[in-house]
Design an enzyme around this catalytic site. Structure first.
Site, short mmCIF file in Angstrom:
data_model
loop_
_atom_site.label_atom_id
_atom_site.label_comp_id
_atom_site.label_asym_id
_atom_site.label_seq_id
_atom_site.Cartn_x
_atom_site.Cartn_y
_atom_site.Cartn_z
CG ASN A 56 -1.56 1.20 1.62
OD1 ASN A 56 -1.91 2.53 0.30
ND2 ASN A 56 -2.73 1.12 2.27
CE LYS A 91 -0.66 3.28 4.58
NZ LYS A 91 -0.28 3.42 6.17
CG HIS A 119 -6.09 1.42 4.92
ND1 HIS A 119 -5.35 2.85 5.79
CD2 HIS A 119 -5.04 1.35 4.71
CE1 HIS A 119 -4.86 3.15 5.94
NE2 HIS A 119 -4.41 1.75 5.25
CD GLU A 140 -3.97 -2.09 6.98
OE1 GLU A 140 -3.42 -2.92 7.06
OE2 GLU A 140 -4.86 -0.87 6.91
N GLY A 147 2.22 2.40 10.70
CA GLY A 147 2.95 3.17 10.32
C GLY A 147 3.97 3.83 11.81
P1 PGA Z 1 2.56 0.67 7.50
O1 PGA Z 1 1.28 -0.09 7.07
O2 PGA Z 1 2.88 -0.95 6.78
O3 PGA Z 1 2.88 1.24 7.04
O4 PGA Z 1 2.17 0.07 8.79
C1 PGA Z 1 -0.09 -0.76 6.31
C2 PGA Z 1 -0.65 -0.02 5.59
O5 PGA Z 1 -1.72 0.85 6.53
O6 PGA Z 1 -1.62 -0.45 5.19
#
Ligand code: PGA
Length: 248
Positions: free
Chosen positions: A10, A12, A95, A167, A173
């Site tokens: 992802n 983003k 999400h 998640e 993050g």
């Molecule tokens: P991350 O994000 O791996 O940076 O924690 C995962 C996501 O939000 O899909």
């Protein structure tokens, strides 16, 4: 039944079109694995160049968002048929960043799931609890409610093609990952819920990912769990480490 593993990045709101093409080139040999579905979910403006950049490889392209109408006066929006025509296979829906920052609720998310299937896209439906709900111990009820709403009116055959990403918001993050046991507990609970809402074969078929600070160091342990069929990866999908997760 053995489910095919699915490792999705992802991206983003990262990577300009030219940076996106460069990342595809950097990852090309690192993500080779015919036993795994490898997906790059990329910003809308990167879709066309990324579809072109991964042609002839094992990588499938996903999108991060769309609007539920097919066309019309919706300034700034992109439709599911547009994504399909551009070569998109998967679409992230629900999400926590879209829920929390852009105010998307389960009514809209449910409409998006149905529209995605109608357009021939495969949803990656995200769910997960906040830190407050985790601490309060009510996360299971919360996640069950999310999924029950989001799948209202979705058929068993469609759910067999669905990917659900668990998640926990407190792990996204943050560098703080759910333990493999915590992730397995919720992924199993989600599979049991699908058995309740649908039937055992549908629950066996649906693929469930973990997402939240998954990286090259913790992927193998998370993916060794029986109900974790893959990962949705943010930060670590933007670097060479992503290849290590694909091959974990
Ligand atoms: P991350 O994000 O791996 O940076 O924690 C995962 C996501 O939000 O899909």
């Amino acid at each position: 039944m053995s489910r095919r593993r699915i490792i999705a990045g992802n991206w983003k709101m990262n990577k300009t079109p030219s940076e996106a093409v460069a990342l595809c080139a950097e990852l090309k040999d690192l993500v080779k694995n015919d036993a795994v579905d490898v997906v790059y979910c990329v910003p809308a403006i990167d879709i066309v160049p990324v579809v072109d950049a991964v042609k002839g490889t094992n990588v499938l392209v996903g999108a991060e968002n769309f609007y539920i109408e097919d066309k019309g006066a919706f300034t700034g929006e992109i439709s599911a048929p547009m994504l399909k025509d551009a070569g998109v296979t998967y679409i992230i829906i629900g999400h926590s960043e879209r829920r929390d920052i852009f105010g998307e609720n389960d009514i809209l998310i449910n409409a998006k799931v149905k529209k995605a299937f109608a357009a021939g896209l495969k949803p990656i439906l995200c769910c997960g609890e906040s830190l407050a709900l985790r601490k309060a111990g009510t996360y299971a009820d919360w996640i069950k409610r999310q999924i029950t709403w989001d799948l209202d009116g979705v058929t068993a055959d469609q759910v067999k093609d669905l990917v659900i990403a668990y998640e926990p918001i407190w792990a996204i993050g943050t560098g703080e990952t759910a333990t493999a046991d915590q992730a397995q507990e919720v992924c199993k609970m989600i599979r049991d819920l699908i058995a309740e809402l649908y039937d055992a074969p549908t629950a066996e078929a649906v693929r469930i990912q973990y997402g939240g600070s998954m990286n090259a160091g913790n992927a193998a342990e998370l993916l060794s769990k029986p109900d974790i069929d893959g990962g949705l990866i943010g930060g670590a999908s933007l670097k060479a480490d992503f290849g290590k997760i694909v091959n974990a």
